[in-house]
Design a protein around this motif. Structure first.
Motif, PDB file in Angstrom:
ATOM      1  N   ALA A   1      67.722   9.858  51.085  1.00 26.67           N
ATOM      2  CA  ALA A   1      67.364   8.988  49.957  1.00 26.67           C
ATOM      3  C   ALA A   1      66.880   7.620  50.427  1.00 26.67           C
ATOM      4  CB  ALA A   1      68.562   8.819  49.026  1.00 26.67           C
ATOM      5  N   GLY A   2      67.064   7.286  51.710  1.00 30.96           N
ATOM      6  CA  GLY A   2      66.592   6.009  52.246  1.00 30.96           C
ATOM      7  C   GLY A   2      67.302   4.801  51.666  1.00 30.96           C
ATOM      8  N   VAL A   3      68.601   4.913  51.416  1.00 28.59           N
ATOM      9  CA  VAL A   3      69.369   3.814  50.820  1.00 28.59           C
ATOM     10  C   VAL A   3      69.384   2.626  51.780  1.00 28.59           C
ATOM     11  CG1 VAL A   3      71.641   3.119  49.961  1.00 28.59           C
ATOM     12  CG2 VAL A   3      70.808   5.437  49.555  1.00 28.59           C
ATOM     13  N   ARG A   4      69.022   1.469  51.267  1.00 31.46           N
ATOM     14  CA  ARG A   4      68.989   0.250  52.073  1.00 31.46           C
ATOM     15  C   ARG A   4      70.297  -0.514  51.925  1.00 31.46           C
ATOM     16  NH1 ARG A   4      63.972  -0.661  53.984  1.00 31.46           N
ATOM     17  NH2 ARG A   4      62.243   0.328  52.922  1.00 31.46           N
ATOM     18  N   CYS A   5      70.568  -1.382  52.903  1.00 30.32           N
ATOM     19  CA  CYS A   5      71.754  -2.238  52.864  1.00 30.32           C
ATOM     20  C   CYS A   5      71.425  -3.567  52.209  1.00 30.32           C
ATOM     21  CB  CYS A   5      72.257  -2.509  54.280  1.00 30.32           C
ATOM     22  SG  CYS A   5      72.851  -1.039  55.132  1.00 30.32           S
ATOM     23  N   ASP A   6      72.460  -4.210  51.661  1.00 31.58           N
ATOM     24  CA  ASP A   6      72.309  -5.562  51.119  1.00 31.58           C
ATOM     25  C   ASP A   6      71.788  -6.485  52.210  1.00 31.58           C
ATOM     26  OD1 ASP A   6      73.208  -5.180  48.485  1.00 31.58           O
ATOM     27  OD2 ASP A   6      75.299  -5.512  49.042  1.00 31.58           O
ATOM     28  N   LYS A   7      71.221  -7.598  51.798  1.00 33.06           N
ATOM     29  CA  LYS A   7      70.713  -8.607  52.724  1.00 33.06           C
ATOM     30  C   LYS A   7      71.854  -9.068  53.653  1.00 33.06           C
ATOM     31  CE  LYS A   7      68.200 -12.931  52.899  1.00 33.06           C
ATOM     32  NZ  LYS A   7      67.537 -13.965  52.150  1.00 33.06           N
ATOM     33  N   GLY A   8      71.546  -9.213  54.923  1.00 31.99           N
ATOM     34  CA  GLY A   8      72.543  -9.650  55.886  1.00 31.99           C
ATOM     35  C   GLY A   8      73.338  -8.523  56.515  1.00 31.99           C
ATOM     36  N   LEU A   9      73.077  -7.274  56.088  1.00 32.79           N
ATOM     37  CA  LEU A   9      73.767  -6.113  56.645  1.00 32.79           C
ATOM     38  C   LEU A   9      72.762  -5.238  57.385  1.00 32.79           C
ATOM     39  CD1 LEU A   9      75.979  -5.089  53.586  1.00 32.79           C
ATOM     40  CD2 LEU A   9      76.641  -6.498  55.551  1.00 32.79           C
ATOM     41  N   TRP A  10      73.272  -4.412  58.292  1.00 30.99           N
ATOM     42  CA  TRP A  10      72.435  -3.483  59.045  1.00 30.99           C
ATOM     43  C   TRP A  10      72.972  -2.074  58.858  1.00 30.99           C
ATOM     44  CZ3 TRP A  10      73.779  -1.043  63.983  1.00 30.99           C
ATOM     45  CH2 TRP A  10      72.714  -0.318  64.531  1.00 30.99           C
ATOM     46  N   CYS A  11      72.081  -1.114  58.737  1.00 30.25           N
ATOM     47  CA  CYS A  11      72.472   0.287  58.581  1.00 30.25           C
ATOM     48  C   CYS A  11      72.698   0.889  59.965  1.00 30.25           C
ATOM     49  CB  CYS A  11      71.401   1.065  57.817  1.00 30.25           C
ATOM     50  SG  CYS A  11      71.900   2.761  57.430  1.00 30.25           S
ATOM     51  N   ASP A  12      73.968   1.010  60.342  1.00 33.30           N
ATOM     52  CA  ASP A  12      74.369   1.555  61.643  1.00 33.30           C
ATOM     53  C   ASP A  12      74.399   3.075  61.530  1.00 33.30           C
ATOM     54  OD1 ASP A  12      75.359   1.863  64.197  1.00 33.30           O
ATOM     55  OD2 ASP A  12      77.354   1.054  63.755  1.00 33.30           O
ATOM     56  N   PRO A  13      73.473   3.776  62.202  1.00 35.13           N
ATOM     57  CA  PRO A  13      73.426   5.240  62.098  1.00 35.13           C
ATOM     58  C   PRO A  13      74.716   5.896  62.577  1.00 35.13           C
ATOM     59  CG  PRO A  13      71.565   4.391  63.384  1.00 35.13           C
ATOM     60  CD  PRO A  13      72.501   3.255  63.152  1.00 35.13           C
ATOM     61  N   SER A  14      75.000   7.058  62.055  1.00 34.82           N
ATOM     62  CA  SER A  14      76.184   7.812  62.483  1.00 34.82           C
ATOM     63  C   SER A  14      76.109   8.057  63.986  1.00 34.82           C
ATOM     64  CB  SER A  14      76.254   9.156  61.758  1.00 34.82           C
ATOM     65  OG  SER A  14      76.350   8.951  60.367  1.00 34.82           O
TER      66      SER A  14
ATOM     67  N   ARG B   1      76.006  -3.211  68.189  1.00 35.00           N
ATOM     68  CA  ARG B   1      75.583  -3.500  66.813  1.00 35.00           C
ATOM     69  C   ARG B   1      74.748  -4.773  66.746  1.00 35.00           C
ATOM     70  NH1 ARG B   1      81.311  -2.123  64.530  1.00 35.00           N
ATOM     71  NH2 ARG B   1      81.027   0.050  63.977  1.00 35.00           N
ATOM     72  N   LYS B   2      75.144  -5.786  67.499  1.00 34.26           N
ATOM     73  CA  LYS B   2      74.416  -7.059  67.522  1.00 34.26           C
ATOM     74  C   LYS B   2      72.967  -6.827  67.975  1.00 34.26           C
ATOM     75  CE  LYS B   2      74.952 -11.755  69.226  1.00 34.26           C
ATOM     76  NZ  LYS B   2      75.729 -12.630  70.090  1.00 34.26           N
ATOM     77  N   SER B   3      72.765  -5.836  68.846  1.00 29.17           N
ATOM     78  CA  SER B   3      71.420  -5.482  69.310  1.00 29.17           C
ATOM     79  C   SER B   3      70.712  -4.533  68.346  1.00 29.17           C
ATOM     80  CB  SER B   3      71.497  -4.839  70.700  1.00 29.17           C
ATOM     81  OG  SER B   3      72.005  -5.760  71.635  1.00 29.17           O
ATOM     82  N   ARG B   4      71.431  -4.104  67.295  1.00 26.41           N
ATOM     83  CA  ARG B   4      70.897  -3.182  66.284  1.00 26.41           C
ATOM     84  C   ARG B   4      70.369  -1.882  66.914  1.00 26.41           C
ATOM     85  NH1 ARG B   4      70.900  -8.038  63.991  1.00 26.41           N
ATOM     86  NH2 ARG B   4      71.001  -8.270  61.740  1.00 26.41           N
ATOM     87  N   VAL B   5      71.250  -1.276  67.720  1.00 26.03           N
ATOM     88  CA  VAL B   5      70.940  -0.018  68.399  1.00 26.03           C
ATOM     89  C   VAL B   5      71.984   1.006  67.982  1.00 26.03           C
ATOM     90  CG1 VAL B   5      70.828   1.119  70.666  1.00 26.03           C
ATOM     91  CG2 VAL B   5      69.899  -1.189  70.371  1.00 26.03           C
ATOM     92  N   GLY B   6      71.544   2.203  67.640  1.00 26.99           N
ATOM     93  CA  GLY B   6      72.466   3.272  67.285  1.00 26.99           C
ATOM     94  C   GLY B   6      73.342   3.658  68.467  1.00 26.99           C
ATOM     95  N   LYS B   7      74.487   4.272  68.168  1.00 21.81           N
ATOM     96  CA  LYS B   7      75.449   4.667  69.207  1.00 21.81           C
ATOM     97  C   LYS B   7      75.266   6.135  69.572  1.00 21.81           C
ATOM     98  CE  LYS B   7      80.473   4.840  69.892  1.00 21.81           C
ATOM     99  NZ  LYS B   7      81.735   4.463  69.228  1.00 21.81           N
ATOM    100  N   LYS B   8      75.020   6.370  70.858  1.00 20.47           N
ATOM    101  CA  LYS B   8      74.918   7.743  71.345  1.00 20.47           C
ATOM    102  C   LYS B   8      76.305   8.319  71.567  1.00 20.47           C
ATOM    103  CE  LYS B   8      72.745  10.507  74.936  1.00 20.47           C
ATOM    104  NZ  LYS B   8      71.882  10.466  76.120  1.00 20.47           N
ATOM    105  N   SER B   9      77.165   7.545  72.293  1.00 24.00           N
ATOM    106  CA  SER B   9      78.498   8.033  72.603  1.00 24.00           C
ATOM    107  C   SER B   9      79.385   6.906  73.116  1.00 24.00           C
ATOM    108  CB  SER B   9      78.427   9.131  73.680  1.00 24.00           C
ATOM    109  OG  SER B   9      77.884   8.594  74.877  1.00 24.00           O
ATOM    110  N   ASP B  10      80.700   7.179  73.158  1.00 23.45           N
ATOM    111  CA  ASP B  10      81.627   6.250  73.788  1.00 23.45           C
ATOM    112  C   ASP B  10      81.452   6.373  75.303  1.00 23.45           C
ATOM    113  OD1 ASP B  10      82.822   5.268  71.440  1.00 23.45           O
ATOM    114  OD2 ASP B  10      84.189   6.989  71.351  1.00 23.45           O
ATOM    115  N   GLY B  11      81.765   5.301  76.011  1.00 23.33           N
ATOM    116  CA  GLY B  11      81.661   5.315  77.469  1.00 23.33           C
ATOM    117  C   GLY B  11      80.284   4.908  77.950  1.00 23.33           C
ATOM    118  N   ARG B  12      80.175   4.774  79.257  1.00 23.07           N
ATOM    119  CA  ARG B  12      78.907   4.382  79.881  1.00 23.07           C
ATOM    120  C   ARG B  12      77.853   5.469  79.720  1.00 23.07           C
ATOM    121  NH1 ARG B  12      78.692   0.136  82.574  1.00 23.07           N
ATOM    122  NH2 ARG B  12      80.502  -1.081  83.182  1.00 23.07           N
TER     123      ARG B  12
END
Length: 103
Positions: free
Chosen positions: A35-48, A90-101
């Motif tokens: 549905a392409g739901v957007r976040c309120d201003k000042g928020l970022w959509c962090d992918p699963s 999150r500060k870099s606005r990059v999705g998370k692949k996995s925990d760890g290096r």
């Protein structure tokens, strides 16, 4: 599925899509998705986590702070970069692949 049921389901999909198109999601709410739901201003959509490269992946609206703790708990970003912690990712606005290096 009968034609009547299909029309009902399609009507619900249109109703949900129209109602989410006019309202942005708040912190902690679901965003993105088909549905392409957007976040309120000042928020970022962090992918699963783990949904790197998935086109319509849902996520969660998060507030991005200016400062992150000096905690070292590495996470791997979808860009292949290792971040010291989830806050820095999150500060870099990059999705998370996995925990760890990253490997």
């Amino acid at each position: 599925m009968s034609a009547k049921n299909l029309i009902f389901v399609l009507g619900l999909l249109v109703a949900v899509t129209n109602s989410t198109a006019t309202r942005a999601a708040g912190a902690g709410e679901v965003c993105g998705g088909i549905a392409g739901v957007r976040c309120d201003k000042g928020l970022w959509c962090d992918p699963s986590p783990g949904s790197c490269g998935v086109a319509d992946a849902p996520g969660t609206c998060v507030k991005i702070g200016n400062l992150c703790p000096q905690l070292i708990m590495p996470v791997c970003g979808c860009n292949g970069k290792t971040y010291n912690n989830d806050c820095e990712r999150r500060k870099s606005r990059v999705g998370k692949k996995s925990d760890g290096r990253c490997g």
